[in-house]
Design a protein around this motif. Structure first.
Motif, PDB file in Angstrom:
ATOM      1  N   VAL A 116       1.141   5.209   0.928  1.00 39.49           N
ATOM      2  CA  VAL A 116       0.525   6.327   1.657  1.00 39.49           C
ATOM      3  C   VAL A 116       1.344   7.571   1.352  1.00 39.49           C
ATOM      4  O   VAL A 116       2.588   7.514   1.340  1.00 39.49           O
ATOM      5  CB  VAL A 116       0.492   6.045   3.174  1.00 39.49           C
ATOM      6  N   PRO A 120      -8.619   4.712  -3.925  1.00 41.12           N
ATOM      7  CA  PRO A 120      -7.774   4.489  -2.759  1.00 41.12           C
ATOM      8  C   PRO A 120      -7.249   3.052  -2.710  1.00 41.12           C
ATOM      9  O   PRO A 120      -7.691   2.203  -3.492  1.00 41.12           O
ATOM     10  CB  PRO A 120      -8.754   4.713  -1.603  1.00 41.12           C
ATOM     11  N   TRP A 121      -6.319   2.805  -1.783  1.00 37.69           N
ATOM     12  CA  TRP A 121      -5.975   1.433  -1.446  1.00 37.69           C
ATOM     13  C   TRP A 121      -7.265   0.797  -0.939  1.00 37.69           C
ATOM     14  O   TRP A 121      -7.885   1.334  -0.002  1.00 37.69           O
ATOM     15  CB  TRP A 121      -4.894   1.424  -0.361  1.00 37.69           C
ATOM     16  N   CYS A 172       0.861  -1.181   0.000  1.00 40.63           N
ATOM     17  CA  CYS A 172       0.000   0.000   0.000  1.00 40.63           C
ATOM     18  C   CYS A 172       0.898   1.231   0.000  1.00 40.63           C
ATOM     19  O   CYS A 172       1.943   1.240   0.651  1.00 40.63           O
ATOM     20  CB  CYS A 172      -0.845  -0.074   1.273  1.00 40.63           C
ATOM     21  N   THR A 216      -4.610   7.544  -0.663  1.00 44.02           N
ATOM     22  CA  THR A 216      -3.749   6.364  -0.665  1.00 44.02           C
ATOM     23  C   THR A 216      -3.826   5.698  -2.050  1.00 44.02           C
ATOM     24  O   THR A 216      -4.712   6.015  -2.850  1.00 44.02           O
ATOM     25  CB  THR A 216      -4.230   5.332   0.368  1.00 44.02           C
ATOM     26  N   MET A 275      -5.593   3.980   8.871  1.00 44.38           N
ATOM     27  CA  MET A 275      -4.908   5.260   8.657  1.00 44.38           C
ATOM     28  C   MET A 275      -4.433   5.845   9.981  1.00 44.38           C
ATOM     29  O   MET A 275      -3.367   6.464  10.059  1.00 44.38           O
ATOM     30  CB  MET A 275      -5.819   6.258   7.930  1.00 44.38           C
ATOM     31  N   GLU A 287      -8.238   0.531   2.769  1.00 43.44           N
ATOM     32  CA  GLU A 287      -8.075   1.705   3.638  1.00 43.44           C
ATOM     33  C   GLU A 287      -9.306   1.862   4.540  1.00 43.44           C
ATOM     34  O   GLU A 287     -10.428   1.703   4.079  1.00 43.44           O
ATOM     35  CB  GLU A 287      -7.935   2.952   2.745  1.00 43.44           C
TER      36      GLU A 287
END
Ligand code: AMP
Ligand code: GLY
Length: 426
Positions: A198, A236-237, A196, A212, A245, A240
């Motif tokens: 960030v 996003p990932w 992942c 992300t 987070m 998430e």
């Protein structure tokens, strides 16, 4: 304000695309850029004096640095020394803080000191090679070898066999064969899980989180074949969530900012945190980069709703980002890299590119990477030639639009992965 983006890839095209939409942007320049860049300037991002002259001449207020080379080479420090250039803000860490990317040993020792979760490691040099061989004998496969310095994406090897690991360690620690990047080599424990990415924009004390993403590094579908710079991304990932987070910020990002400040090197600019997330959801750092990712940026920029310029400016003032809130779209986005045949090995250049007029659809953007304009023709000039990127109400719609955009591009031998986002089915 006039803005200059340094770099020539798809990431820089995506940054330029986003910044050009800012009401505070008067003229946007890209150096050296590609055929997709609005105002191309023929400057080498590593030639600091020439960049400084351009900034003086064109009264550039903001310089956004795409690749790591100029940051690790000290462009931020160079500009700070030129007292007549203090009207210009550079986005990124200074040379020492950029060591988080520039030296894996620096990053690893820093993480150990500030209890930031990452794989255990040992470092070896040419004169301690026998210790490296002993460490390989004592370790279990797969063996992860990493060159300490910048190696343009070629610095990581994952090997199954101890003899191969020893042979590669000997090659990597030999500066004649591997260059300065390999003088020190890390043997790192292998991490399993899901990767992942960030991203945060930091002002030395505070940060805002960017969307992300998940990057697809291998050349072939099903994550097979050699590593590349990245063949696609989704944002996003998909896994998430606020708790995850919260862990990333509390266990990694905030300790990085506090630790760098405590060491006298406050971290400013973009920070890319490459993570491995294990089955229990624990985030572990694979690497830090002092810049945005490519092709993650092409997906990430599509989801940022706020004007980025005030955030970039704020990142250059200690505490400037405090209480600032970046608006991120709840939609999803995807980027599919269209690569030259043979990439990431040897590949031909100067391939003639055909773009159908369908190319630009709403919420889909064809970001140029290795392209150049020669007279009336659009030619390839690199391994990754475009990223077809799109936004959608969900990941599937974003992927459908990105793949449909990809079909509007043609050049001989064009290759792309058809399984971006494949692990997650809605
Ligand atoms: P890096 O250049 O450090 O991002 O490494 C390139 C790729 O190698 C990563 O994206 C991972 O897929 C893989 N990798 C690096 N370090 C490890 C590790 N310790 N365990 C498992 N995979 C790794
Ligand atoms: N996509 C991986 C990177 O930019 O490092």
């Amino acid at each position: 304000m006039h803005i200059l983006v340094l770099g020539s890839g798809g990431r820089e095209h995506a940054l330029a695309w986003k910044l050009a939409q800012s009401p505070s942007c008067d003229t946007l320049f890209v150096a050296p850029g590609n055929a997709g860049s609005p105002n191309r300037v023929n400057l080498d991002p590593l030639d600091f004096p020439s960049i400084a002259s351009f900034v003086r001449e064109h009264q550039i207020g903001l310089v956004v640095i795409g690749p790591e080379g100029p940051l690790v080479g000290g462009i931020v420090d160079y500009f700070k020394e030129q007292k007549d250039l203090n009207f210009c803000k550079l986005i990124g860490p200074n040379q020492t803080a950029a060591q988080l990317e520039g030296s894996k040993v620096f990053a690893k020792e820093f993480m150990a000191k500030y209890h930031i979760p990452t794989a255990p490691f040992q470092a070896f040099q040419r004169d301690s090679l026998y210790l490296g061989f002993k460490a390989i004998d004592a370790a279990k496969p797969p063996y992860v070898l990493k060159a300490d310095g910048l190696a343009a994406g070629k610095g990581v090897l994952i090997l199954q066999n101890p003899d191969d690991a020893k042979r590669e360690l000997a090659i990597m620690t030999n500066p004649e064969k591997y260059g300065a990047a390999g003088k020190t080599v890390l043997l790192e424990s292998f991490l399993t899980g899901k990767e992942c990415s960030v991203f945060a924009l930091c002002d030395g004390e505070n940060y805002v989180l960017l969307p992300t993403a998940k990057d697809y590094k291998r050349i072939a579908e099903g994550d097979q074949g050699p590593n590349t710079g990245g063949m696609g991304a989704i944002s996003p990932w998909p896994e998430e969530n606020p708790e995850f987070m919260n862990r990333v910020t509390k266990e990694i990002l905030e300790p990085v900012l506090q630790g760098m400040k405590a060491e006298g090197n406050p971290y400013t600019g973009f920070l890319y945190i490459g993570l491995m997330v294990d089955a229990a959801g624990n985030p572990m750092v694979i690497e830090f980069n002092a810049r945005m990712g490519d092709p993650e940026t092409q997906a990430v920029m599509l989801r940022i709703e706020s004007d980025l310029v005030p955030f970039l400016e704020a990142s250059t003032r200690p505490g400037g980002l405090k209480d600032m809130q970046l608006n991120i779209s709840s939609s999803a986005s995807a980027a599919v890299v269209l690569a030259a045949p043979g990439y990431p090995g040897h590949y031909p250049k100067d391939l003639v590119i055909q773009l159908s007029t369908e190319a630009e659809k709403k919420e889909a953007v064809l970001f140029h990477a290795g392209t150049k304009q020669q007279e009336q023709r659009l030619l390839s000039s690199g391994g990754r030639v475009f990223a077809a990127a799109a936004k959608g109400v969900n990941r599937q719609e974003a992927l459908d639009k990105a793949y449909s955009l990809a079909k509007s591009v043609a050049f001989e031998g064009m290759q792309y992965r058809r399984d971006i986002g494949y692990e997650w089915q809605d």
